[in-house]
Design a protein around this motif. Structure first.
Motif, mmCIF file in Angstrom:
data_model
loop_
_atom_site.group_PDB
_atom_site.id
_atom_site.type_symbol
_atom_site.label_atom_id
_atom_site.label_comp_id
_atom_site.label_asym_id
_atom_site.label_seq_id
_atom_site.Cartn_x
_atom_site.Cartn_y
_atom_site.Cartn_z
ATOM 1 N N ASN A 137 27.466 15.175 -0.370
ATOM 2 C CA ASN A 137 27.587 16.583 0.008
ATOM 3 C C ASN A 137 26.351 17.065 0.771
ATOM 4 O O ASN A 137 25.863 18.182 0.582
ATOM 5 C CB ASN A 137 27.829 17.460 -1.220
ATOM 6 N N GLY A 138 25.816 16.185 1.641
ATOM 7 C CA GLY A 138 24.700 16.550 2.484
ATOM 8 C C GLY A 138 23.348 16.529 1.814
ATOM 9 O O GLY A 138 22.352 16.942 2.410
ATOM 10 N N ARG A 139 23.298 16.024 0.560
ATOM 11 C CA ARG A 139 22.032 16.014 -0.171
ATOM 12 C C ARG A 139 21.665 14.598 -0.582
ATOM 13 O O ARG A 139 22.532 13.759 -0.834
ATOM 14 C CB ARG A 139 22.121 16.945 -1.387
ATOM 15 N N ARG A 140 20.360 14.364 -0.713
ATOM 16 C CA ARG A 140 19.821 13.034 -0.937
ATOM 17 C C ARG A 140 20.130 12.498 -2.331
ATOM 18 O O ARG A 140 20.337 13.254 -3.278
ATOM 19 C CB ARG A 140 18.304 13.020 -0.712
ATOM 20 N N VAL A 141 20.091 11.157 -2.399
ATOM 21 C CA VAL A 141 20.285 10.426 -3.642
ATOM 22 C C VAL A 141 19.085 9.492 -3.810
ATOM 23 O O VAL A 141 18.587 8.932 -2.826
ATOM 24 C CB VAL A 141 21.588 9.604 -3.613
ATOM 25 N N ALA A 142 18.612 9.331 -5.037
ATOM 26 C CA ALA A 142 17.472 8.438 -5.270
ATOM 27 C C ALA A 142 17.832 7.015 -4.866
ATOM 28 O O ALA A 142 18.941 6.551 -5.114
ATOM 29 C CB ALA A 142 17.071 8.468 -6.742
ATOM 30 N N PRO A 143 16.891 6.282 -4.244
ATOM 31 C CA PRO A 143 17.168 4.897 -3.834
ATOM 32 C C PRO A 143 17.165 3.957 -5.028
ATOM 33 O O PRO A 143 16.950 4.370 -6.176
ATOM 34 C CB PRO A 143 16.008 4.586 -2.880
ATOM 35 N N LEU A 144 17.386 2.672 -4.757
ATOM 36 C CA LEU A 144 17.408 1.661 -5.794
ATOM 37 C C LEU A 144 16.062 1.598 -6.505
ATOM 38 O O LEU A 144 15.005 1.708 -5.881
ATOM 39 C CB LEU A 144 17.735 0.297 -5.190
ATOM 40 N N ALA A 145 16.108 1.386 -7.814
ATOM 41 C CA ALA A 145 14.873 1.360 -8.595
ATOM 42 C C ALA A 145 14.211 -0.008 -8.591
ATOM 43 O O ALA A 145 13.007 -0.113 -8.801
ATOM 44 C CB ALA A 145 15.165 1.787 -10.036
ATOM 45 N N SER A 146 14.978 -1.073 -8.357
ATOM 46 C CA SER A 146 14.435 -2.439 -8.412
ATOM 47 C C SER A 146 13.660 -2.729 -7.129
ATOM 48 O O SER A 146 14.132 -3.403 -6.230
ATOM 49 C CB SER A 146 15.563 -3.458 -8.592
ATOM 50 N N GLN A 147 12.446 -2.186 -7.075
ATOM 51 C CA GLN A 147 11.646 -2.279 -5.858
ATOM 52 C C GLN A 147 10.499 -3.276 -6.033
ATOM 53 O O GLN A 147 9.958 -3.454 -7.113
ATOM 54 C CB GLN A 147 11.073 -0.913 -5.503
ATOM 55 N N ARG A 148 10.178 -3.930 -4.923
ATOM 56 C CA ARG A 148 8.998 -4.789 -4.827
ATOM 57 C C ARG A 148 8.431 -4.639 -3.429
ATOM 58 O O ARG A 148 9.113 -4.158 -2.520
ATOM 59 C CB ARG A 148 9.367 -6.273 -5.051
ATOM 60 N N ALA A 149 7.200 -5.088 -3.253
ATOM 61 C CA ALA A 149 6.577 -4.967 -1.932
ATOM 62 C C ALA A 149 7.309 -5.774 -0.880
ATOM 63 O O ALA A 149 7.304 -5.429 0.306
ATOM 64 C CB ALA A 149 5.119 -5.402 -2.010
ATOM 65 N N ASP A 150 7.973 -6.885 -1.287
ATOM 66 C CA ASP A 150 8.673 -7.732 -0.327
ATOM 67 C C ASP A 150 10.157 -7.417 -0.245
ATOM 68 O O ASP A 150 10.887 -8.109 0.468
ATOM 69 C CB ASP A 150 8.475 -9.210 -0.680
ATOM 70 N N LEU A 151 10.641 -6.407 -0.952
ATOM 71 C CA LEU A 151 12.043 -5.998 -0.893
ATOM 72 C C LEU A 151 12.089 -4.569 -0.367
ATOM 73 O O LEU A 151 11.541 -3.657 -0.986
ATOM 74 C CB LEU A 151 12.696 -6.070 -2.277
ATOM 75 N N ASP A 152 12.755 -4.366 0.756
ATOM 76 C CA ASP A 152 12.768 -3.063 1.411
ATOM 77 C C ASP A 152 13.827 -2.181 0.755
ATOM 78 O O ASP A 152 14.961 -2.083 1.226
ATOM 79 C CB ASP A 152 13.062 -3.245 2.903
ATOM 80 N N ARG A 153 13.473 -1.526 -0.325
ATOM 81 C CA ARG A 153 14.447 -0.824 -1.154
ATOM 82 C C ARG A 153 14.512 0.671 -0.844
ATOM 83 O O ARG A 153 14.084 1.500 -1.622
ATOM 84 C CB ARG A 153 14.094 -1.017 -2.624
ATOM 85 N N THR A 154 15.061 1.031 0.307
ATOM 86 C CA THR A 154 15.350 2.432 0.598
ATOM 87 C C THR A 154 16.841 2.706 0.444
ATOM 88 O O THR A 154 17.272 3.852 0.577
ATOM 89 C CB THR A 154 14.923 2.784 2.027
ATOM 90 N N ALA A 155 17.644 1.679 0.172
ATOM 91 C CA ALA A 155 19.092 1.808 0.143
ATOM 92 C C ALA A 155 19.557 2.560 -1.099
ATOM 93 O O ALA A 155 18.862 2.668 -2.104
ATOM 94 C CB ALA A 155 19.737 0.427 0.192
ATOM 95 N N VAL A 156 20.779 3.078 -1.026
ATOM 96 C CA VAL A 156 21.431 3.787 -2.121
ATOM 97 C C VAL A 156 22.694 3.028 -2.485
ATOM 98 O O VAL A 156 23.434 2.583 -1.609
ATOM 99 C CB VAL A 156 21.778 5.236 -1.714
ATOM 100 N N ASP A 157 22.949 2.866 -3.784
ATOM 101 C CA ASP A 157 24.155 2.171 -4.226
ATOM 102 C C ASP A 157 25.373 3.048 -3.948
ATOM 103 O O ASP A 157 25.429 4.213 -4.347
ATOM 104 C CB ASP A 157 24.050 1.849 -5.716
#
Length: 891
Positions: A137-157
């Motif tokens: 609905n035009g508003r942001r969602v938190a990205p994936l929590a399983s983040q590391r420096a070598d994994l570009d985790r800006t995606a949303v499930d």
């Protein structure tokens, strides 16, 4: 009769009707046409008054902050409405989005779970997942929590919402950082929920692939009450629970990692594909060691294949074959999946000009997969024999990734002092836990030998027949269940958007959109199982800013749009982006459009946190330990992009539509970490990121860096036709993406290297030249049947050295190139309204049971492995799958 109108309201000043015969009195308003029968004479006076619920004339467009339906034609927005959702027969939101030709994303549920990165289902416009922003609905969602420096985790499930809660999905395939900020370089996926839901509906669904493994079922409930425009409120609840069995590599012939012929060499002599093998079986009982083995010595689970290790160590062993076991036959192509998802929405009219809205999303999703331990092996001696044995044959470890997602939205929308406004506060949280059970403690081969020697003769038997003593010996080394890692990311935001008419030209109103916003994000990483190698840490940042947008009818057939956004981050400073666009109407039924703008993408918190995290282990050619560490870099700068698009669209007749958009993205300062293959091949990287320790062990430091540039371009196109006939309405369409360019540099200053039709090991990516979907369907009032033919072009990839051996048994994989084939799949679906209360949906995915392409270079792996692996960019690996859904509208 005097009537004054503007874009959003109608005021009736006075109205007097006098007739001497029966007549009809009709009032036209925002909610439709109301006709009142009359008598001989009426004297009616209506006092000036705005319509009761004025804000429902609003039309909000993805990619624009202006409430204006004309904006849709300026921007390249692809809309999937409820009718199309029903036609496509998609099982869930992820499937619906990832099938689109403009999407090119690998579903992480497939093919990578041996390294524990599974359980995430993202979208990638034009193959740029990290540059695709997902909104609800035009508003942001938190990205994936399983983040590391070598994994570009800006995606949303994408699985956060049940499909029943979705009214439509709008996909903007052009950069939108000026409207939404970071991550919108490639475009935006905006999932828009239903305005209301009527009554109670129950749904049951069954999934059954052809072959073992992968069956699933879903139960859903949808309930709603009230319509905002009529009742002043609307409440709806959507709940869905689903589960699906795991699919193991050995359960499909095309993913079973077994030795098989692989063509011939230049002299016509046979080549053989040999995946990673071992003397120890992880899926079958052990075997007796023999200096010389024949095919007759190979028990269940073992193949008679060249022993590459022996061939390398001594030329005398060239051509020697042994009984070896495929290490990863029990690994997951897809994990076992379970999820429960709840979405609730409540809207309430506060006054004629203001409405309160709220949303609540809750999801728990668990993915369980086998985790084999190749280090837990033993060569047990009990006179007169040696026995090869892997304890995983008795008990393999299982890792479960539990994802908990929460999202709460509160806000108000309406009109105030000639402004149409939306004020919203969003709290979004994702949490991930990785748990393990059934795995063994770290045990050396000598320890296993001492423990198992009394029971050595039993090791070649079926584990079900093991004695109590052997079972107790094995059980004594099994760990208690434990938490391996935990991650949580919390994102909170406050935003005010407004839109108003600020002037006019002779061709229409000049409209202004503006917004102010503030956001904060916090990441917490905990690794209790390995606190030294994988330190726990926390990181947070804030950003705030403002945006402006202007739309001007500049000429009779020309509309202009301009926008800019200024934003300030803690950590790397300020960012300014801008965009201009236009639409030129050639005729009433055709137009041209063009957009050009700048964008940016902020580094993730993990990429900027200076912590070294242990990410991989292995051995060198000298059989010395090898380890890799991912390091964050506080000096990272944001990616900055320029993108533009140009399109032509026409609807020459009511039943025909045709159009195409040419697009291009250029990004500088791209994020990434050098891979091990890059470091080994580049002296500059080796000097900075490679260390040989005094004991001979090797360490690789995979540092997050601004690696250089990236360029992508292509053409999105479509042709649509609707044909009414006596049989019903035929629907025909072609939709596709032709990629013209996809390349990036591997290191600052290096030339750009293409991955168009060619898998690039250096940055682990591939882009198809073409992705096309052909659709057809026939619909009547109570039923419909539809089909989709999906095409994706293949690509070439290097073969790892140890994957292919020649007639002597020597590895020669690096001398050949593998062709990943073009893929065609056929999906058929339909629906039938059995009555007003019952509706039946069905589908057959991959009706022709098309074998998916094998990939030898594993996507997402930091070390090249000699395994045929899955690549879910092409099609899923379940094979032909039948789905049946029954809907019952209770009231």
């Amino acid at each position: 009769m005097s009537i004054a109108r503007n874009t959003f309201k109608t005021n009736f000043r006075s109205l007097k009707i006098e007739r001497h015969q029966r007549l009809a009195f009709c009032l036209a308003g925002l909610l439709g046409l109301v006709c009142l029968p009359g008598r001989a004479e009426y004297n009616v006076t209506i006092v000036d008054k705005a319509p009761e619920y004025r804000q429902f004339g609003r039309v909000e467009i993805t990619g624009s902050s202006i409430v204006n339906p004309r904006a849709r034609e300026i921007l390249p927005v692809r809309v999937i409405d409820q009718r199309e959702i029903q036609r496509l027969g998609a099982q869930n939101t992820t499937e619906l989005i990832q099938r689109l030709p403009a999407m090119h994303s690998a579903n992480e549920l497939g093919g990578v779970n041996s390294v524990g990165k599974g359980g995430n289902e993202a979208g990638a416009i034009h193959g740029y997942e990290a540059g695709t922003l997902v909104l609800i609905n035009g508003r942001r969602v938190a990205p994936l929590a399983s983040q590391r420096a070598d994994l570009d985790r800006t995606a949303v499930d994408l699985s956060l919402l049940p499909l029943s809660a979705i009214a439509r999905i709008e996909i903007l395939s052009d950069g939108a950082s000026t409207t939404y900020g970071s991550e919108a370089i490639a475009g935006v996926i905006n999932i828009i929920t239903q305005e209301h839901t009527d009554g109670l509906t129950l749904k049951a669904e069954m999934l059954n692939p052809q072959g073992s493994g992968g069956s699933g079922k879903t139960m859903a409930l949808n309930w709603g009450r009230g319509k905002l425009a009529q009742d002043g409120y609307a409440l709806q609840i959507h709940f869905e629970a689903s589960e699906r069995e795991a699919l193991l590599a050995k359960e499909r012939s095309y993913t079973d990692p077994r030795a098989k012929p692989y063509g011939v060499d230049a002299n016509g002599r046979p080549l053989t594909f040999v995946p990673r093998y071992t003397n120890y079986s992880h899926s079958s009982p052990g075997k007796t060691y023999k200096p010389v083995e024949t095919a007759a010595d190979c028990t269940t689970g073992y193949d008679f294949v060249p022993d590459v290790t022996l061939s390398l160590s001594n030329p005398a062993y060239h051509g020697i074959k042994r009984c070896l076991s495929s290490t990863y036959r029990n690994s997951n192509i897809y994990p076992e999946e379970r999820s429960q998802t709840l979405y609730a929405q409540f809207d309430r009219v506060l006054s004629a000009h203001h409405t309160l809205f709220s949303e609540l999303s809750l999801q728990h999703a668990a993915n369980a997969y086998t985790n084999l331990s190749p280090t837990n092996t033993a060569l047990v001696f009990k006179a007169p024999n040696y026995y090869y044995y892997a304890p995983d044959a008795y008990q393999s470890g299982v890792r479960t990734q539990n994802n908990d997602r929460k999202r709460l939205v509160l806000g108000s929308r309406g009109s105030l002092a000639d402004w149409d406004y939306t004020l919203s506060a969003v709290h979004s949280q994702n949490g991930t836990q990785l748990n393990e059970e059934g795995a063994y403690q770290a045990t050396t081969s000598a320890q296993w030998t001492a423990l198992l020697r009394p029971y050595a003769n039993e090791l070649v038997n079926d584990p079900a027949s093991y004695s109590t003593g052997l079972k107790n010996a094995l059980n004594s080394r099994i760990r208690d269940p434990r938490l391996l890692s935990e991650a949580s990311i919390v994102q909170q935001g406050l935003e005010l958007r407004g839109s108003k008419v600020v002037g006019e030209t002779q061709w229409g109103d000049i409209q202004l959109g503006s917004g102010v916003f503030a956001q904060q994000q916090k990441l917490d990483i905990t690794n209790p199982a390995s606190p030294v190698l994988m330190p726990s840490y926390s990181a947070q940042r804030k950003n705030m800013g403002a945006s402006l947008e202007l739309q001007i009818p500049a000429w009779e057939n020309l509309e202009l749009m301009g926008a800019m956004r200024a934003e300030k981050y803690t950590g790397f400073g300020s960012v300014l982006t801008g965009k201009v666009g236009l639409k030129y109407a050639l005729t009433e039924k055709s137009h041209l459009r063009a957009n050009v703008g700048t964008g940016y993408r902020a580094p993730t918190l993990s990429q900027m946190t200076p912590v070294a995290t242990y990410v991989l282990a292995g051995t060198t050619q000298n059989n010395k330990p090898l380890s890799g560490f991912a390091l964050g870099n506080p000096n990272l700068q944001p990616e900055k992009s320029t993108q533009w698009s140009f399109g032509a669209h026409a609807q020459p007749q009511a039943n025909w539509g045709i159009g195409a958009d040419f697009w291009q993205i250029r990004v500088k300062d791209t994020f990434g970490t050098p891979t091990i293959s890059q470091i080994d091949a580049d002296p500059r990287l080796k000097a900075a990121h490679y260390t040989v320790n005094p004991d001979g062990s090797v360490r690789y430091d995979l540092l997050a860096m601004n690696l250089g540039q990236m360029e992508k371009s292509g053409i999105d196109y479509y042709v649509q036709h609707r044909l009414p006939t006596d049989w019903g309405r035929w629907l025909l369409g072609i939709e596709g993406t032709h990629n013209l360019k996809s390349r990036r540099s591997n290191y600052p200053g290096d030339p750009l290297v293409s991955d168009l039709g060619q898998y690039q090991v250096a940055y682990e990516s591939v882009t198809p030249r073409n992705k096309i979907r052909f659709t057809s369907g026939l619909e009547q009032a109570n039923w419909g049947i539809n089909s989709q033919i999906n095409y994706m072009s293949g690509n070439r990839e290097p073969i790892p050295l140890y994957s292919v051996v020649d007639y002597r048994g020597l590895p020669v994989g690096d001398s050949y190139t593998h062709q990943v084939k073009d893929t065609w799949t056929l999906d058929v679906s339909g629906w039938h309204a059995l009555s007003k209360s019952f509706k039946l949906h069905w589908s057959v995915t991959n009706l022709t049971n098309e074998t998916p392409p094998e990939r030898f270079t594993s996507l997402g792996a930091t070390i090249i492995s000699s395994l045929p692996r899955s690549d879910t960019r092409y099609n899923d690996y379940y094979g032909r799958t039948f789905r049946l859904t029954v809907e019952w509208k209770v009231w």
